[in-house]
Design a protein around this motif. Structure first.
Motif, PDB file in Angstrom:
ATOM      1  N   GLY A   8       0.745  -1.103   0.034  1.00 39.62           N
ATOM      2  CA  GLY A   8      -0.028   0.049   0.000  1.00 39.62           C
ATOM      3  C   GLY A   8       0.969   1.232   0.151  1.00 39.62           C
ATOM      4  O   GLY A   8       0.688   2.102  -0.693  1.00 39.62           O
ATOM      5  N   SER A  12       1.082   3.878  -3.146  1.00 41.82           N
ATOM      6  CA  SER A  12       0.760   5.113  -3.059  1.00 41.82           C
ATOM      7  C   SER A  12       1.928   6.199  -3.645  1.00 41.82           C
ATOM      8  O   SER A  12       1.607   7.134  -4.211  1.00 41.82           O
ATOM      9  CB  SER A  12       0.400   5.547  -1.726  1.00 41.82           C
ATOM     10  OG  SER A  12       1.532   5.672  -0.907  1.00 41.82           O
ATOM     11  N   ASN A  15       1.857   6.021  -7.424  1.00 41.66           N
ATOM     12  CA  ASN A  15       0.600   6.984  -7.795  1.00 41.66           C
ATOM     13  C   ASN A  15       0.980   8.370  -7.594  1.00 41.66           C
ATOM     14  O   ASN A  15       0.845   9.106  -8.692  1.00 41.66           O
ATOM     15  CB  ASN A  15      -0.533   6.626  -6.894  1.00 41.66           C
ATOM     16  CG  ASN A  15      -1.767   7.251  -7.366  1.00 41.66           C
ATOM     17  OD1 ASN A  15      -1.922   7.413  -8.582  1.00 41.66           O
ATOM     18  ND2 ASN A  15      -2.705   7.124  -6.455  1.00 41.66           N
ATOM     19  N   ALA A  16       1.766   8.825  -6.698  1.00 44.84           N
ATOM     20  CA  ALA A  16       2.359  10.280  -6.567  1.00 44.84           C
ATOM     21  C   ALA A  16       3.194  10.470  -7.468  1.00 44.84           C
ATOM     22  O   ALA A  16       3.098  11.523  -8.164  1.00 44.84           O
ATOM     23  CB  ALA A  16       2.678  10.532  -5.074  1.00 44.84           C
ATOM     24  N   VAL A  52       1.095  10.604   4.377  1.00 42.63           N
ATOM     25  CA  VAL A  52      -0.211  10.038   5.018  1.00 42.63           C
ATOM     26  C   VAL A  52      -0.039   9.588   6.654  1.00 42.63           C
ATOM     27  O   VAL A  52       0.586   8.510   6.571  1.00 42.63           O
ATOM     28  CB  VAL A  52      -0.925   8.936   4.118  1.00 42.63           C
ATOM     29  CG1 VAL A  52      -2.214   8.782   4.974  1.00 42.63           C
ATOM     30  CG2 VAL A  52      -1.263   9.499   2.656  1.00 42.63           C
ATOM     31  N   ASP A  62      -9.229   1.902   5.092  1.00 43.53           N
ATOM     32  CA  ASP A  62      -7.988   1.478   4.526  1.00 43.53           C
ATOM     33  C   ASP A  62      -6.765   1.705   5.082  1.00 43.53           C
ATOM     34  O   ASP A  62      -6.016   2.655   5.283  1.00 43.53           O
ATOM     35  CB  ASP A  62      -7.965   2.489   3.150  1.00 43.53           C
ATOM     36  CG  ASP A  62      -7.083   1.838   2.206  1.00 43.53           C
ATOM     37  OD1 ASP A  62      -6.366   0.728   2.415  1.00 43.53           O
ATOM     38  OD2 ASP A  62      -6.631   2.337   1.070  1.00 43.53           O
ATOM     39  N   TYR A  65      -2.754   1.809   3.864  1.00 43.79           N
ATOM     40  CA  TYR A  65      -2.279   2.969   3.099  1.00 43.79           C
ATOM     41  C   TYR A  65      -1.655   3.927   3.855  1.00 43.79           C
ATOM     42  O   TYR A  65      -0.753   4.740   3.482  1.00 43.79           O
ATOM     43  CB  TYR A  65      -3.536   3.776   2.559  1.00 43.79           C
ATOM     44  CG  TYR A  65      -3.355   4.977   1.579  1.00 43.79           C
ATOM     45  CD1 TYR A  65      -2.902   4.483   0.171  1.00 43.79           C
ATOM     46  CD2 TYR A  65      -3.465   6.087   1.779  1.00 43.79           C
ATOM     47  CE1 TYR A  65      -2.707   5.436  -0.689  1.00 43.79           C
ATOM     48  CE2 TYR A  65      -3.368   7.193   0.860  1.00 43.79           C
ATOM     49  CZ  TYR A  65      -2.854   6.708  -0.298  1.00 43.79           C
ATOM     50  OH  TYR A  65      -2.604   7.777  -1.042  1.00 43.79           O
ATOM     51  N   GLY A  68       2.013   6.132   3.795  1.00 45.58           N
ATOM     52  CA  GLY A  68       2.199   6.402   2.353  1.00 45.58           C
ATOM     53  C   GLY A  68       2.452   7.934   2.006  1.00 45.58           C
ATOM     54  O   GLY A  68       2.521   8.532   2.923  1.00 45.58           O
ATOM     55  N   ARG A  70       0.554  11.168  -0.537  1.00 41.06           N
ATOM     56  CA  ARG A  70      -0.384  11.646  -1.458  1.00 41.06           C
ATOM     57  C   ARG A  70      -0.065  12.994  -2.027  1.00 41.06           C
ATOM     58  O   ARG A  70       0.679  13.815  -1.265  1.00 41.06           O
ATOM     59  CB  ARG A  70      -1.858  11.692  -0.807  1.00 41.06           C
ATOM     60  CG  ARG A  70      -1.941  12.712   0.484  1.00 41.06           C
ATOM     61  CD  ARG A  70      -3.283  12.346   1.111  1.00 41.06           C
ATOM     62  NE  ARG A  70      -3.224  12.877   2.315  1.00 41.06           N
ATOM     63  CZ  ARG A  70      -3.576  14.430   2.480  1.00 41.06           C
ATOM     64  NH1 ARG A  70      -4.104  15.031   1.446  1.00 41.06           N
ATOM     65  NH2 ARG A  70      -3.536  15.158   3.425  1.00 41.06           N
TER      66      ARG A  70
ATOM     67  N   ARG B  27       8.250   3.322   4.092  1.00 40.09           N
ATOM     68  CA  ARG B  27       7.632   4.436   4.065  1.00 40.09           C
ATOM     69  C   ARG B  27       8.638   5.641   3.814  1.00 40.09           C
ATOM     70  O   ARG B  27       8.200   6.780   3.290  1.00 40.09           O
ATOM     71  CB  ARG B  27       7.288   4.918   5.762  1.00 40.09           C
ATOM     72  CG  ARG B  27       5.929   4.250   6.211  1.00 40.09           C
ATOM     73  CD  ARG B  27       5.594   4.323   7.622  1.00 40.09           C
ATOM     74  NE  ARG B  27       4.535   3.567   8.156  1.00 40.09           N
ATOM     75  CZ  ARG B  27       4.103   3.514   9.084  1.00 40.09           C
ATOM     76  NH1 ARG B  27       4.613   4.720  10.205  1.00 40.09           N
ATOM     77  NH2 ARG B  27       3.315   2.968   9.493  1.00 40.09           N
TER      78      ARG B  27
END
Lengths: 142, 127
Positions: A8, A12, A15-16, A52, A62, A65, A68, A70, B27
């Motif tokens: 996750g 993310s 995606n970013a 996040v 969720d 996630y 992550g 955004r 992360r």
């Protein structure tokens, strides 16, 4: 379980980074557009990332996630708009000037490389995690 | 504690910590371009020592709670070599190297577990 949160988190980030690459592509495509006044001139778009974190909880259910990244905002580049004398251009104002976009091709290329490098890093994270997960499942088979 | 828990011992719990460390590093890598993000890491030693020793608890009226208790679950902020202009402390090369090491550590723990599981299996089969 911690190890499937990684999918996750890295997802993310993919995606970013893809959104950042999209913004760069749009900037490059509009590098040579002109406008009839300063307000309408194209300004380069920049993405602003945000982590996040636990306390924010964008989507309550969720959980994978968490931690992550955004897209927080899409801002206009503050660089000044250049004015160019081009009386023959149908968009020119009454003094014969057109207003160029403030896109700097060099900056955009660097931005694109940085985005693609970050994307690759996250793909690598996913690959490593996937391999470890498969090995963990293999314990039951030995 | 039943016999399977006893046989797998510390490795099962170590695997949990290893995967948590990988999550923390993921992360960091995901947030490599996030302004003001501070890179973190798991201090494996402190987590493991917390897992091994039951914390002291006051079970009777006259008991005094132990003053020193590490409730930070082993999370530490990384001290960067250079801070970026936007306040981000993730250094991608270091995170990548650490991620590789974490993956190797995970595999090592997995290897120990595999050995334990196969010896239990052999004992059950009896051949």
């Amino acid at each position: 379980m911690a190890i499937d949160n990684i999918f996750g988190i890295a997802g993310s980030a993919l995606n970013a980074q893809m959104a950042r690459m999209n913004a760069t592509a749009s900037n490059l495509a509009n590098a040579s557009t002109v406008a009839g006044n300063e307000q309408e001139a194209f300004r380069a778009k920049r993405t602003v990332f945000k982590a996040v974190l636990e306390e924010q909880k964008p989507v309550p259910r969720d959980q994978t996630y968490q931690g992550g990244v955004r897209i927080d905002a899409l801002i206009d580049d503050p660089a000044p708009i250049k004015r160019m004398s081009d009386p023959g251009n149908p968009l020119a104002d009454k003094d014969g000037y057109v207003y160029m976009s403030n896109v700097n091709e060099m900056t955009e290329m660097v931005e694109m490389m940085a985005a693609s490098r970050s994307y690759q890093n996250n793909v690598e994270v996913i690959n490593t995690t996937r391999q470890l997960m498969m090995r963990t499942i293999d314990i039951t088979r030995s | 504690m039943n016999f399977i828990d006893k046989a797998l011992d510390i490795h099962a719990r170590a695997l949990d910590v290893r995967s948590r460390r990988m999550e923390v590093l993921a992360r960091n890598i995901a947030n490599a371009d996030t302004p003001h993000f501070k890179a973190r890491d798991v201090d494996f030693r402190s987590v493991l020592s917390n897992a091994r020793h039951e914390p002291m608890v006051a079970t009777r009226k006259g008991h005094v709670d132990s003053a020193v208790q590490d409730n930070s679950d082993g999370m530490r902020y990384r001290i960067p070599f250079n801070v970026a202009f936007d306040g981000n402390t993730v250094e991608l090369n270091i995170e990548q190297a650490q991620y590789g090491k974490a993956a190797a550590d995970y595999q090592a723990t997995l290897q120990f577990l595999e050995q334990r599981v196969s010896s239990i299996r052999r004992a059950l089969k009896g051949d």
